[in-house]
Structure formats: C-alpha cells, structure tokens
Motif scaffolding. Structure first.
Motif, PDB file in Angstrom:
ATOM      1  N   THR A  87       1.091  -0.887   0.261  1.00 51.47           N
ATOM      2  CA  THR A  87      -0.242   0.430  -0.175  1.00 51.47           C
ATOM      3  C   THR A  87       0.848   1.042  -0.049  1.00 51.47           C
ATOM      4  OG1 THR A  87      -0.226  -0.121   2.366  1.00 51.47           O
ATOM      5  CG2 THR A  87      -2.252  -1.514   1.854  1.00 51.47           C
ATOM      6  N   ASP A  88       2.043   1.048  -0.063  1.00 54.91           N
ATOM      7  CA  ASP A  88       3.055   2.035  -0.049  1.00 54.91           C
ATOM      8  C   ASP A  88       3.294   2.954  -1.172  1.00 54.91           C
ATOM      9  OD1 ASP A  88       4.846   3.602  -0.369  1.00 54.91           O
ATOM     10  OD2 ASP A  88       6.184   2.189   1.352  1.00 54.91           O
ATOM     11  N   PRO A  89       3.146   4.381  -1.374  1.00 54.77           N
ATOM     12  CA  PRO A  89       2.689   5.028  -2.715  1.00 54.77           C
ATOM     13  C   PRO A  89       4.545   4.961  -3.263  1.00 54.77           C
ATOM     14  CG  PRO A  89       1.642   5.898  -1.670  1.00 54.77           C
ATOM     15  CD  PRO A  89       2.416   5.099  -0.236  1.00 54.77           C
ATOM     16  N   ASP A  90       5.632   4.607  -2.523  1.00 55.79           N
ATOM     17  CA  ASP A  90       6.770   4.453  -3.118  1.00 55.79           C
ATOM     18  C   ASP A  90       6.786   3.111  -4.058  1.00 55.79           C
ATOM     19  OD1 ASP A  90       7.546   6.942  -2.062  1.00 55.79           O
ATOM     20  OD2 ASP A  90       8.387   5.686   0.254  1.00 55.79           O
ATOM     21  N   ALA A  91       5.455   2.652  -3.959  1.00 58.00           N
ATOM     22  CA  ALA A  91       6.233   1.384  -4.074  1.00 58.00           C
ATOM     23  C   ALA A  91       5.599   0.815  -5.642  1.00 58.00           C
ATOM     24  CB  ALA A  91       5.060   0.278  -3.508  1.00 58.00           C
ATOM     25  N   TRP A  92       4.471   2.518  -5.958  1.00 60.39           N
ATOM     26  CA  TRP A  92       4.745   2.688  -7.216  1.00 60.39           C
ATOM     27  C   TRP A  92       6.198   3.064  -8.162  1.00 60.39           C
ATOM     28  CZ3 TRP A  92       2.725   2.060 -11.904  1.00 60.39           C
ATOM     29  CH2 TRP A  92       1.844   3.140 -12.780  1.00 60.39           C
ATOM     30  N   GLN A  93       6.943   3.631  -7.710  1.00 60.26           N
ATOM     31  CA  GLN A  93       7.798   4.445  -8.374  1.00 60.26           C
ATOM     32  C   GLN A  93       8.342   3.405  -8.112  1.00 60.26           C
ATOM     33  OE1 GLN A  93       8.747   7.797  -8.935  1.00 60.26           O
ATOM     34  NE2 GLN A  93       6.153   7.768  -7.814  1.00 60.26           N
ATOM     35  N   ARG A  94       8.960   2.073  -7.803  1.00 58.28           N
ATOM     36  CA  ARG A  94      10.166   0.979  -8.330  1.00 58.28           C
ATOM     37  C   ARG A  94       8.860   0.082  -9.608  1.00 58.28           C
ATOM     38  NH1 ARG A  94       9.950   1.478  -2.542  1.00 58.28           N
ATOM     39  NH2 ARG A  94       7.700  -0.420  -2.430  1.00 58.28           N
ATOM     40  N   VAL A  95       7.747   0.490  -9.361  1.00 57.73           N
ATOM     41  CA  VAL A  95       6.683  -0.902 -10.493  1.00 57.73           C
ATOM     42  C   VAL A  95       7.288   0.313 -11.737  1.00 57.73           C
ATOM     43  CG1 VAL A  95       4.156  -1.110 -11.185  1.00 57.73           C
ATOM     44  CG2 VAL A  95       4.876  -1.639  -8.964  1.00 57.73           C
ATOM     45  N   LYS A  96       6.949   1.560 -11.950  1.00 57.03           N
ATOM     46  CA  LYS A  96       7.370   2.610 -12.370  1.00 57.03           C
ATOM     47  C   LYS A  96       9.093   2.304 -13.232  1.00 57.03           C
ATOM     48  CE  LYS A  96       6.233   6.663 -11.674  1.00 57.03           C
ATOM     49  NZ  LYS A  96       5.836   8.008 -11.777  1.00 57.03           N
ATOM     50  N   GLN A  97      10.051   1.995 -12.394  1.00 57.53           N
ATOM     51  CA  GLN A  97      11.129   2.259 -12.991  1.00 57.53           C
ATOM     52  C   GLN A  97      11.195   1.164 -13.600  1.00 57.53           C
ATOM     53  OE1 GLN A  97      13.294   4.216 -13.086  1.00 57.53           O
ATOM     54  NE2 GLN A  97      14.786   3.014 -14.672  1.00 57.53           N
ATOM     55  N   ARG A  98      10.729  -0.226 -13.022  1.00 58.95           N
ATOM     56  CA  ARG A  98      10.616  -1.586 -13.388  1.00 58.95           C
ATOM     57  C   ARG A  98      10.091  -1.318 -15.190  1.00 58.95           C
ATOM     58  NH1 ARG A  98      11.096  -6.393 -10.556  1.00 58.95           N
ATOM     59  NH2 ARG A  98      10.726  -7.608 -11.782  1.00 58.95           N
ATOM     60  N   LEU A  99       8.829  -1.117 -15.085  1.00 61.80           N
ATOM     61  CA  LEU A  99       7.472  -0.467 -16.678  1.00 61.80           C
ATOM     62  C   LEU A  99       9.221  -0.155 -17.309  1.00 61.80           C
ATOM     63  CD1 LEU A  99       4.766  -0.202 -14.949  1.00 61.80           C
ATOM     64  CD2 LEU A  99       5.198  -1.864 -16.604  1.00 61.80           C
ATOM     65  N   ARG A 100       9.761   1.005 -17.177  1.00 62.61           N
ATOM     66  CA  ARG A 100      10.508   2.348 -17.935  1.00 62.61           C
ATOM     67  C   ARG A 100      11.424   1.397 -18.201  1.00 62.61           C
ATOM     68  NH1 ARG A 100      10.916   5.978 -14.772  1.00 62.61           N
ATOM     69  NH2 ARG A 100       9.408   7.535 -15.859  1.00 62.61           N
ATOM     70  N   THR A 101      12.416   0.154 -17.369  1.00 66.90           N
ATOM     71  CA  THR A 101      13.020  -0.728 -18.478  1.00 66.90           C
ATOM     72  C   THR A 101      13.365  -1.873 -18.855  1.00 66.90           C
ATOM     73  OG1 THR A 101      14.333  -0.002 -15.992  1.00 66.90           O
ATOM     74  CG2 THR A 101      14.829  -2.174 -16.829  1.00 66.90           C
ATOM     75  N   GLU A 102      12.008  -1.920 -19.154  1.00 61.00           N
ATOM     76  CA  GLU A 102      10.814  -3.649 -19.829  1.00 61.00           C
ATOM     77  C   GLU A 102      10.398  -2.796 -21.059  1.00 61.00           C
ATOM     78  OE1 GLU A 102       8.122  -5.765 -17.338  1.00 61.00           O
ATOM     79  OE2 GLU A 102       9.881  -6.366 -16.122  1.00 61.00           O
ATOM     80  N   LEU A 103       9.919  -1.975 -20.608  1.00 63.58           N
ATOM     81  CA  LEU A 103       9.097  -1.113 -22.541  1.00 63.58           C
ATOM     82  C   LEU A 103      10.089   0.277 -23.060  1.00 63.58           C
ATOM     83  CD1 LEU A 103       5.808  -0.816 -20.590  1.00 63.58           C
ATOM     84  CD2 LEU A 103       6.627  -2.514 -22.111  1.00 63.58           C
TER      85      LEU A 103
END
Length: 69
Positions: free
Chosen positions: A5-21
C-alpha cells in the motif's frame, strides 16, 4: 519490500516498467499515470483519459499486478 500500500511501491513499479518497455513506450502509456490507492486485493491508478485506462487494463494489467506483488 515495502508494504504494497506504500505509494513508493508505485515508483519502483514505474522504474521496472520503464526498463522493460523502454522510455518511449513507457511515456506513451504510463507517463501520466499516477498512484491513487492500494489495498490487499487491488491497486488503483489514475490516468487522464478512458482510452489510456482501457489500453493499460487490456495490455498491461497482469504485468502491473506481477510487478506490484
């Protein structure tokens, strides 16, 4: 890992998506997506258009859930 539920988790998800996509694809689909809220069973993002919502849901929902967990 932080609580899901930590909003910082979204930052980590975005970084992974940016790297993958790649930067261009990421910016096209997720550049304007913002974390709204999360609980134990769902994550809610905010996007500015219904088209983006539909596209992300139909093409990236499973990947988002995988990265979030």
């Amino acid at each position: 890992m932080a609580d899901r539920t930590d909003p910082d988790a979204w930052q980590r998800v975005k970084q992974r998506l940016r790297t993958e996509l790649g930067e261009d694809v990421f910016n096209s689909w997720f550049g304007r997506a913002e974390f709204d809220h999360a609980d134990k069973s769902a994550v809610s993002l905010s996007v500015p258009t219904r088209f983006l919502k539909s596209w992300i849901a139909s093409h990236y929902a499973e990947r988002l859930l995988t990265l979030w967990t």
